[in-house]
Scaffold this active site. Structure first.
Site, PDB file in Angstrom:
ATOM      1  N   SER A   1      18.247  14.389  16.745  1.00  0.00           N
ATOM      2  CA  SER A   1      18.447  14.032  18.148  1.00  0.00           C
ATOM      3  C   SER A   1      20.090  13.678  18.414  1.00  0.00           C
ATOM      4  O   SER A   1      20.448  13.547  19.637  1.00  0.00           O
ATOM      5  CB  SER A   1      17.500  13.131  18.651  1.00  0.00           C
TER       6      SER A   1
ATOM      7  N   SER B   1      17.633  14.649  22.025  1.00  0.00           N
ATOM      8  CA  SER B   1      17.324  13.723  22.978  1.00  0.00           C
ATOM      9  C   SER B   1      18.676  12.974  23.524  1.00  0.00           C
ATOM     10  O   SER B   1      18.624  12.637  24.579  1.00  0.00           O
ATOM     11  CB  SER B   1      16.069  12.686  22.627  1.00  0.00           C
TER      12      SER B   1
ATOM     13  N   LYS C   1      23.099   5.163  25.084  1.00  0.00           N
ATOM     14  CA  LYS C   1      22.146   5.757  25.247  1.00  0.00           C
ATOM     15  C   LYS C   1      21.200   4.670  25.560  1.00  0.00           C
ATOM     16  O   LYS C   1      20.919   3.713  25.185  1.00  0.00           O
ATOM     17  CB  LYS C   1      21.638   6.458  23.836  1.00  0.00           C
TER      18      LYS C   1
END
Length: 507
Positions: free
Chosen positions: A193, A169, A89
């Site tokens: 998330s 997210s 990420k």
């Protein structure tokens, strides 16, 4: 312990492997790390123009790491993740590789250091394929707020070609794993998330206990809530990744100095006699019948495996969302003050210092980030601090006490992960408050700091995945993995054809 994959189909392509079966294949010399890495790089090249899960690709570095992995395997020096291709990420600092947090304001920022979590993965031999897309500064529930464009969920509804959101997210991480573009990925979870995008994309994700994984080198959103965790196709894969990511870090003051258990060993543990709590407050009005049915099925699967299912109460649940958005946004407004055009990333040149600050932040941040900074600044401002922020902290304590009391009675709590399956890009509510309701089931565990995982339980009537959430007591990751394994085996989703989305590397 068991590595049972009784419901799985034998991989026919390298991208069909789970992380565990790829690890075994590398050690048995069925294929090389370079062949495995090239298969995933080819899949990214072929599919990611549509999915948009990667912000930065690092193919040459990946091939170099794969060659080193093959040398280590040949010498009998393989570690837990040697030769395993992962996505990272883009919220983790990676030395020498652009790190953007999906924001214009960080531009081409290239950190001169490595985050602890990614360093742990590298030390265990992992191969990084690149940096994955996310909502800007991890703020969002759709992965549509990225400055590098939205991410498309690889799943499709029956008879429809509409683009679905992957959740946020960590939507880039979830979409890349689901589409077979990497064997696993790092995610971060502030209010859900990891778990919500895992549910929307039909994969598994674990938010460990706050303090279990170091936050050093993880770009901050809300420091008292942010926690790194693994995302992968199966619970076994997540257990392997979490064991590598977790551990005490003296560079993070909130890191907890406790030995890291062998999480993979919890997979086959009996749950006979385990008490599973069903919180009555999570039965929200208007919950889709598909989700309610799946929730009841999961309870029956656990009961059939010898667990006792009991009703419990978490009475302050209804206050969790407003409490979260006050606490998280206050911390965000403070954390994001550092992006002013002086120290990191982009700068909008203006005649005076004040004008430079204003223009840099106006041009650098997206709309959702600006909204959250403004709200956070408001609740911290003179005259409102006691009314909002201080009161939210008190309610947060009550929510945490709810969980502590519940865990005097039960070992694990079972809930849905999200109030719906993935929705289409053009169905996104225009009211941001409606958007925030996507996190209604995941936020309470984040406020309490306890571990929670999401795993796929089945498909809804439109053919998109639905997730189930298991919440444990502090450092009770092994309990939720043991109970989760029972649900995973009964659902038979992850490693069977029904767990494969329309956009997948093997098609």
């Amino acid at each position: 312990m068991t590595n049972s994959t009784a419901t799985s189909t034998k991989p026919t392509k390298l991208t069909d492997h789970t992380l565990a079966s790829a690890r075994d294949g590398l050690r048995n010399k069925d294929f090389t790390a370079l062949e495995l890495t090239n298969a995933f790089l080819d899949a990214i090249e072929r599919l990611d123009g549509q999915i948009n899960s990667f912000i930065t690709r690092t193919p040459e570095q990946a091939r170099q790491a794969a060659r080193q992995a093959d040398e280590a395997i040949a010498k009998g020096q393989a570690k837990a993740l040697t030769g395993i291709p992962l996505g990272i990420k883009d919220l983790f600092a990676t030395k020498g590789v652009r790190t953007t947090a999906a924001s214009r304001i960080l531009g081409d920022f290239t950190p001169p250091y490595e985050s602890t979590v990614t360093q742990n993965l590298l030390d265990d031999g992992a191969v990084f394929l690149g940096k994955l897309n996310l909502d800007e500064f991890a703020m969002g529930s759709t992965n549509l707020t990225s400055a590098f464009g939205g991410v498309e969920n690889p799943w499709k509804r029956h008879g429809s070609d509409a683009k679905l959101v992957p959740g946020g997210s960590s939507g880039g991480s979830a979409a890349a794993v689901a589409a077979g573009l990497c064997l696993g990925a790092t995610g971060t979870d502030t209010g859900g998330s990891i778990r919500q995008p895992a549910a929307y994309c039909g994969i598994t994700g674990i938010k460990p206990t706050y303090g279990r994984c170091s936050r050093f080198g993880q770009i901050a959103f809300a420091s008292s809530l942010d926690q790194a965790g693994p995302m992968a196709r199966t619970l076994q894969d997540c257990a392997i990744l979490l064991e590598s990511m977790a551990g005490f870090d003296p560079k993070d003051a909130t890191s907890v100095n406790q030995p890291v258990p062998r999480y993979e060993a919890a997979l086959g543990r009996s749950i006979k006699g385990m008490k599973i709590g069903i919180p009555r407050e999570y039965r929200v009005p208007g919950m889709p019948a598909d989700i309610d049915k799946l929730w009841q099925e999961a309870a029956s699967w656990l009961k059939a495996a010898g667990a006792e299912v009991v009703d419990i109460s978490l009475p302050h649940t209804k206050h969790a969302l407003p409490t979260y958005y006050i606490a998280a946004l206050a911390e965000a407004s403070s954390n994001l003050a550092r992006y002013d055009g002086v120290r990191y990333g982009m700068r909008a040149e203006r005649p005076s210092l004040d004008e430079m600050y204003e223009a840099t932040r106006a041009e650098g941040f997206g709309e959702e980030v600006k909204r959250r900074i403004l709200l956070g600044t408001h609740v911290l401002s003179s005259g409102y601090y006691d009314a909002y922020y201080l009161r939210a902290q008190k309610v947060r304590t009550l929510i945490q006490r709810d969980f502590l009391r519940a865990f005097e009675e039960v070992d694990v709590i079972l809930t849905p992960t999200a109030p719906s399956g993935a929705f289409a890009w053009d169905e996104k509510p225009t009211d941001p408050v409606q958007m925030y309701l996507n996190d209604v089931f995941t936020v309470p565990a984040s406020l309490a700091g306890v571990p929670a995982l999401s795993l796929p339980g089945g498909l809804d009537s439109q053919g998109v995945p639905l997730g189930l959430q298991l919440i444990g007591r502090f450092f009770g990751e092994e309990d939720i993995i043991a109970a989760g394994h029972v649900v995973e085996q009964a659902a038979a989703f992850a490693t069977t054809p029904k767990g494969r989305p329309a956009l997948h590397a093997s098609h």
